[in-house]
Every structure is written in C-alpha cells, then in structure tokens.
Design a protein around this motif. Sequence first.
Motif, PDB file in Angstrom:
ATOM      1  N   ARG A   1       2.171   2.450  -3.431  1.00  0.00           N
ATOM      2  CA  ARG A   1       1.241   3.285  -4.229  1.00  0.00           C
ATOM      3  C   ARG A   1       1.281   4.724  -3.745  1.00  0.00           C
ATOM      4  NH1 ARG A   1      -4.179   5.230  -4.672  1.00  0.00           N
ATOM      5  NH2 ARG A   1      -4.541   4.798  -2.466  1.00  0.00           N
ATOM      6  N   ARG A   2       1.280   4.926  -2.431  1.00  0.00           N
ATOM      7  CA  ARG A   2       1.314   6.294  -1.903  1.00  0.00           C
ATOM      8  C   ARG A   2       2.604   7.002  -2.315  1.00  0.00           C
ATOM      9  NH1 ARG A   2      -0.559   3.530   2.752  1.00  0.00           N
ATOM     10  NH2 ARG A   2       1.485   3.752   3.758  1.00  0.00           N
ATOM     11  N   GLU A   3       3.699   6.272  -2.332  1.00  0.00           N
ATOM     12  CA  GLU A   3       4.979   6.867  -2.706  1.00  0.00           C
ATOM     13  C   GLU A   3       5.002   7.240  -4.185  1.00  0.00           C
ATOM     14  OE1 GLU A   3       6.994   4.319   0.873  1.00  0.00           O
ATOM     15  OE2 GLU A   3       7.069   3.567  -1.184  1.00  0.00           O
TER      16      GLU A   3
ATOM     17  N   GLU B   1      -5.122   5.875  -8.779  1.00  0.00           N
ATOM     18  CA  GLU B   1      -6.306   6.172  -7.976  1.00  0.00           C
ATOM     19  C   GLU B   1      -7.526   5.364  -8.408  1.00  0.00           C
ATOM     20  OE1 GLU B   1      -6.213   7.538  -5.303  1.00  0.00           O
ATOM     21  OE2 GLU B   1      -5.129   9.442  -5.227  1.00  0.00           O
TER      22      GLU B   1
ATOM     23  N   LYS C   1       0.832  -1.200   0.000  1.00  0.00           N
ATOM     24  CA  LYS C   1       0.000   0.000   0.000  1.00  0.00           C
ATOM     25  C   LYS C   1       0.872   1.257   0.000  1.00  0.00           C
ATOM     26  CE  LYS C   1      -3.704  -2.270   2.626  1.00  0.00           C
ATOM     27  NZ  LYS C   1      -4.488  -2.244   3.889  1.00  0.00           N
ATOM     28  N   ALA C   2       1.963   1.215   0.776  1.00  0.00           N
ATOM     29  CA  ALA C   2       2.868   2.363   0.841  1.00  0.00           C
ATOM     30  C   ALA C   2       3.482   2.652  -0.520  1.00  0.00           C
ATOM     31  CB  ALA C   2       3.958   2.120   1.875  1.00  0.00           C
TER      32      ALA C   2
ATOM     33  N   ASP D   1      -3.632  -1.851  -2.964  1.00  0.00           N
ATOM     34  CA  ASP D   1      -4.303  -1.753  -1.669  1.00  0.00           C
ATOM     35  C   ASP D   1      -5.006  -3.037  -1.234  1.00  0.00           C
ATOM     36  OD1 ASP D   1      -3.434   0.809  -1.563  1.00  0.00           O
ATOM     37  OD2 ASP D   1      -5.397   1.767  -1.744  1.00  0.00           O
TER      38      ASP D   1
ATOM     39  N   LYS E   1      -5.219   0.702  -8.261  1.00  0.00           N
ATOM     40  CA  LYS E   1      -5.383   1.058  -6.854  1.00  0.00           C
ATOM     41  C   LYS E   1      -5.651  -0.191  -6.040  1.00  0.00           C
ATOM     42  CE  LYS E   1      -7.930   4.189  -3.779  1.00  0.00           C
ATOM     43  NZ  LYS E   1      -8.336   3.194  -2.752  1.00  0.00           N
TER      44      LYS E   1
ATOM     45  N   GLU F   1       3.031  10.375  -4.459  1.00  0.00           N
ATOM     46  CA  GLU F   1       3.810  11.510  -3.989  1.00  0.00           C
ATOM     47  C   GLU F   1       4.848  11.916  -5.022  1.00  0.00           C
ATOM     48  OE1 GLU F   1       5.224  14.437  -1.111  1.00  0.00           O
ATOM     49  OE2 GLU F   1       3.336  13.520  -1.761  1.00  0.00           O
TER      50      GLU F   1
END
Length: 418
Positions: free
Chosen positions: A281-283, A345, A278-279, A367, A363, A286
């Motif tokens: 994807r967030r990275e 997303e 999951k991290a 996730d 996504k 960002e």
Amino acid sequence: MTRIASLMASAFILLVPLSSAHAAVPEGATALFEAKTVAARDSALSTLEAAAPKDPASAYAAGAGEFFTALELLASGLHRHGFESPQSFMLPLMQLPVPSNPNPEPLTYEEFRAILAAFRDRLAKSAATLGSVPADADIGMVIDLTHVGIDLNEDGTIAPDESMAAIMAALSHGGLSQGDTAPALTFRFDRADGYWLQGYAEFLMAQADFWLAHDFRTTFDGSFHMLFPRAKLPLQDILVPPPSEVGSSMFASEWRIADFISMVHMINWPVVEPERRKAARRELLEMIRLSREDWKAIRAETDNDREWLPGPQQKGENPLTGLDVGEEQVQAWLATLTMAEDLLEGRALLPHFRIAGKGINMKRFFDEPKPFDLVLSITGPGIAPYLESGRILTTEDFDQIQREFGGGGFLTFALWFN
C-alpha cells in the motif's frame, strides 16, 4: 503497448552528448548503456553508483541502470527454469519475452520466492537512487532504444535481439520476423521522466510484495507447470503434455486454459509476511505521489525535444503510443490519482457489485491482512471483513474520468501516464 513494454523502455537509455545548454553526460553512463556484455555493463554501473552521491546525472543514469538490471534478474531467473509466458493480464510480472530454454533447471517454491525477492530488492535500490536526484537537476539524455538491452538468456552478452526496441516489438507485435531489424526509436529523457521511472519501480515493488506477503505454495505446486512446463514441478508428469502434442496450438491452448482455471481456484493464500502487504500500500501511495511530481515537472517544461511523455504544451504524438496529450487528459489523470489515493487511505470505499450501502476499505485490506481468496473476494465473502459504511465511489465517478480519455482510451493513457 503493454505496461511492461512502456516501463522497460525508460530504463534502457543510450546516452549521447547534448548541447552545452544541458548538464554533461557522465562517461560511465555512456559506457553503461553502450555495453555489449554484462560484465562491462556492471562495471560501468558500479562506477556510476560510486559517483551518484555527488553527481545528479550519475545518480539518474545509475537509477535507470539498476531498474533494468532488476528486470534482467527477473528475466534470467525465469529463463533458467524454462519459463513460457502465458501473456495474461492476470500475471503482469510474467510478460517478458524470455527466450526458450531447451535444458531448464528444476524450480522449487523457495527458489521462485527468491527470484521475486531479488527483483523487488533491486527495484527498491533503483527507486532510492532515482529519488536522490534533486528536483531541479539539469538532466537531458538522448536515447536510442536499438542500442541498449538486457541479457535475457544468461549468456553474458547483450545481443541485438535483446535490445530494448526488439523487446518492445516482441511485446507489442509478437516479435520480429527473421531478418527484420527493430524500428529506430529515439527519445530525450529529462528530470520528469525520472519521476516516471521511479513510480513504475514502486508499482512493480507493490506487486512483488503482495505475492511475497502470502504463502502461495499450493498455487505454485498445483498450476505453475503452466509457466514452467519442464522444471520438474509436482504435477508436470501428470498434466504437462509431451512436446509432440504441445505442437498442436489447439491442444496447447486447452491445457493452458485448464491450468489457468486451476490457478485462479487455488488463489487462497495465507498471510506469512504481513509487513509486505502493508508495504504494498505504501508503495502504491508513493507511485501516486511520484506521478503528481512527474506531471508537475512535465507541465513546467518549455522545450519540445523528443519527449517520452509530452505535456499539453508539447504538441506531437508519441511514436510508440500515438497519444497526443491535452490539458483535459492531464486534469482527468490528476483526478484519477486523487480517487486512487482516497481509496488507499480509506477516505473513500470501493463498491462491490452485490453489496449495497457498504464498500471495501482498501487501507484496511492492506494494513489488516487476512488470507487472500481471489474467488471469494469476487463473490463477496472474502471482502466481508473490510466492509464499512461511508463514501462509496460510484459508477458515475469512474465514467466521468473515462469520458475525458475518449471512453475506451483510458486504459491506454493509464498504462502510459503512470
């Protein structure tokens, strides 16, 4: 030039005083990037880190220093165990020109995970430090890439052949001939370039987190002797030829190709740390945000002084890439970022060549992690859980963007633009 070469170059900064129109360069920054030993470099970095909360220039330099020490952590860990780079696009974390080690230490799966985790955590520290620099900070740092580098062989010194210019030459051209010197390369880094470097930290963190999210022990045990042929891996005695036979380039190529095929076949990884996937994807998201900030800052610049990444208003090719950026390329890149963000997303779906009417929700891929099987993902069964109906990107969507970069030039721009 490879992605690793471009991202490393931004971190190895030799700071020299600028005109009074720009903020003063911290003394610790000059000491950091002129250091000839690891001890002196680390001492200077500690000084900058202490000053960073109150001084944007110190934070900028410290963030860059933390980035290249992350690369040094990776390189030294690889060197310790006798790493031999396959120079494969499949393994972008594994393309550092690590010197040969005639007496490597044995390597275990747990030790390799620890190397990746330390690399990832230092990158996170760099990203946080660079992120603390205010958007309106007055940054101007001139760099000479022949004077700075990292300790690739763990001898405690930063030698000329470990300079950034030498490393980039090795990555781009297969190394320097004996007696040759690295070409002179000087740039002036500003606030926009801090976003660029921070974005690459996020990109590499995402790669490391994806690996660490999974149990890849089977791949390690069954094929990593290709990367560490003398580190006492399980199949070394059976599958690694003796040094006398490796001397034959044809034979070396054959056994490495066989091991690469084995590696691909064994990428069937159970999820062991789902939060890391999951991290990742967030990275990546960002990284996209930072790329937008980078181009916003670049397009607002009014100078044209040794630019690392020039905007349309800053004419002149970058000496490393030969790129001359126009407004059409910038607009196309911003469209690429939107496309990538929509995929991450779940607003748009990734097409699969054999599946009509449905696409992959990326996504959910990150996730809602399930075991990752590379071959089955390519052939279809591995991505079945993530298939949905919705807006699917088309070949025309991709082709329209590539046309703005001159067809085959898209990849070169993408590697540089971040």
